[in-house]
Design a protein around this motif. Structure first.
Motif, PDB file in Angstrom:
ATOM      1  N   LEU A  56      30.746  42.502  39.803  1.00 37.73           N
ATOM      2  CA  LEU A  56      31.766  42.084  40.759  1.00 37.73           C
ATOM      3  C   LEU A  56      33.020  41.602  40.049  1.00 37.73           C
ATOM      4  CD1 LEU A  56      29.816  39.995  43.449  1.00 37.73           C
ATOM      5  CD2 LEU A  56      30.689  42.323  43.664  1.00 37.73           C
TER       6      LEU A  56
ATOM      7  N   SER B 249      33.250  46.418  42.627  1.00 38.25           N
ATOM      8  CA  SER B 249      32.062  45.950  43.331  1.00 38.25           C
ATOM      9  C   SER B 249      31.043  47.086  43.336  1.00 38.25           C
ATOM     10  CB  SER B 249      32.392  45.523  44.763  1.00 38.25           C
ATOM     11  OG  SER B 249      31.218  45.114  45.446  1.00 38.25           O
TER      12      SER B 249
ATOM     13  N   SER C 106      28.060  36.948  43.016  1.00 43.03           N
ATOM     14  CA  SER C 106      29.083  36.456  43.946  1.00 43.03           C
ATOM     15  C   SER C 106      29.307  34.958  43.790  1.00 43.03           C
ATOM     16  CB  SER C 106      28.702  36.794  45.388  1.00 43.03           C
ATOM     17  OG  SER C 106      27.473  36.209  45.748  1.00 43.03           O
TER      18      SER C 106
ATOM     19  N   SER D 289      24.314  43.770  39.415  1.00 40.23           N
ATOM     20  CA  SER D 289      25.512  43.673  40.244  1.00 40.23           C
ATOM     21  C   SER D 289      26.723  43.408  39.355  1.00 40.23           C
ATOM     22  CB  SER D 289      25.353  42.538  41.264  1.00 40.23           C
ATOM     23  OG  SER D 289      26.535  42.386  42.035  1.00 40.23           O
TER      24      SER D 289
ATOM     25  N   ALA E 160      26.678  48.041  42.454  1.00 42.33           N
ATOM     26  CA  ALA E 160      25.333  47.559  42.141  1.00 42.33           C
ATOM     27  C   ALA E 160      24.393  48.746  42.021  1.00 42.33           C
ATOM     28  CB  ALA E 160      24.842  46.593  43.215  1.00 42.33           C
TER      29      ALA E 160
ATOM     30  N   GLN F 231      37.799  41.795  40.398  1.00 44.24           N
ATOM     31  CA  GLN F 231      38.960  42.355  41.065  1.00 44.24           C
ATOM     32  C   GLN F 231      38.853  43.878  41.110  1.00 44.24           C
ATOM     33  OE1 GLN F 231      42.310  40.674  38.865  1.00 44.24           O
ATOM     34  NE2 GLN F 231      42.718  39.282  40.568  1.00 44.24           N
ATOM     35  N   ASP F 232      38.856  44.418  42.316  1.00 42.85           N
ATOM     36  CA  ASP F 232      38.784  45.871  42.538  1.00 42.85           C
ATOM     37  C   ASP F 232      37.500  46.492  41.994  1.00 42.85           C
ATOM     38  OD1 ASP F 232      41.400  45.823  43.659  1.00 42.85           O
ATOM     39  OD2 ASP F 232      42.257  45.891  41.648  1.00 42.85           O
TER      40      ASP F 232
ATOM     41  N   ALA G  99      31.492  34.796  40.704  1.00 42.15           N
ATOM     42  CA  ALA G  99      32.779  35.448  40.957  1.00 42.15           C
ATOM     43  C   ALA G  99      33.681  34.577  41.822  1.00 42.15           C
ATOM     44  CB  ALA G  99      32.563  36.804  41.624  1.00 42.15           C
ATOM     45  N   HIS G 100      33.079  33.838  42.742  1.00 40.22           N
ATOM     46  CA  HIS G 100      33.857  32.942  43.607  1.00 40.22           C
ATOM     47  C   HIS G 100      34.568  31.870  42.780  1.00 40.22           C
ATOM     48  CE1 HIS G 100      34.936  30.801  47.249  1.00 40.22           C
ATOM     49  NE2 HIS G 100      34.441  29.689  46.733  1.00 40.22           N
TER      50      HIS G 100
ATOM     51  N   ASP H 217      23.264  40.390  43.433  1.00 40.17           N
ATOM     52  CA  ASP H 217      24.534  40.214  44.154  1.00 40.17           C
ATOM     53  C   ASP H 217      24.807  38.735  44.438  1.00 40.17           C
ATOM     54  OD1 ASP H 217      25.617  42.758  44.366  1.00 40.17           O
ATOM     55  OD2 ASP H 217      24.559  43.229  46.217  1.00 40.17           O
TER      56      ASP H 217
END
Length: 200
Positions: free
Chosen positions: A114, A119, A59, A112, A121, A116-117, A62-63, A55
């Protein structure tokens, strides 16, 4: 069977093994290593640890890529109550292999996904049994340098596979990515789909 996607997919990994496994899907993707420290503070189960680090990797990427679907993974080895991650040096790698010698251990990969829409794991587990190993073969293997970037200090897809007596579960999970379960998850999420055959 041909798979297609209209999503930008990023594999958040610097592992050539994960890249090779993901390539088997035949869909376009980018590779962006996260560069995160693969550690978590606190007390976790092996599954929670693997998912938590995956994760963290996902993340981070993804950020930076809000319009992409980011996939990350982390693998750890559990022997009894002890977790064996990537050895820090050759001596620790030898210690890990001596511990694994003649025993059954659990290889756990957290994944994981990740975007848009999206999420989700999961963790996949595989049981691996080692033959009894001699100090000579442990030393010879570790000296190849293959141990240091692999959970538990060995690679099943390299000469470390010579130590394996049997595997119960997904072999690719031990390599570092449970590609079959990942494929089905991406299919169920609608991230990938089958290409429609052209009518003759």
């Amino acid at each position: 069977m041909q798979l297609i996607t209209d999503k930008k997919i990023i594999l958040a990994s610097e592992s050539p093994r994960r890249k090779e496994l993901f390539s088997s899907l035949g869909i376009p993707f980018e590779v962006q290593p996260s560069g995160v420290i693969e550690e978590l503070d606190g007390i976790y189960t092996p599954e929670e640890m693997a998912i938590g680090i995956a994760d963290l990797k996902a993340s981070t990427i993804a950020h930076r890529n809000p319009n992409a679907i980011v996939i990350a993974a982390d693998t750890t080895v559990r022997l009894g109550s002890e977790l064996l991650s990537k050895p820090k040096n050759n001596e620790q790698a030898k210690k890990f292999l001596r511990l694994l010698s003649g025993k059954v251990h659990n290889v756990i990969t957290g994944v994981s996904i990740l975007g848009q829409d999206v999420s989700i794991a999961f963790a996949e587990s595989t049981l691996v049994k080692f033959y009894e190993l001699t100090d000579e073969e442990i030393d010879a293997y570790v000296e190849t340098g293959d141990s240091l970037d692999k959970a538990g200090g060995y690679g099943i897809q390299t000469m470390g596979g010579l130590f394996v007596e049997n595997v119960q579960g997904d072999y690719n999970n031990v390599v570092g990515l449970p590609i079959s379960r990942l494929y089905r998850t991406l299919l169920n999420l609608g991230v990938i789909e089958f290409a429609k055959e052209k009518s003759k």
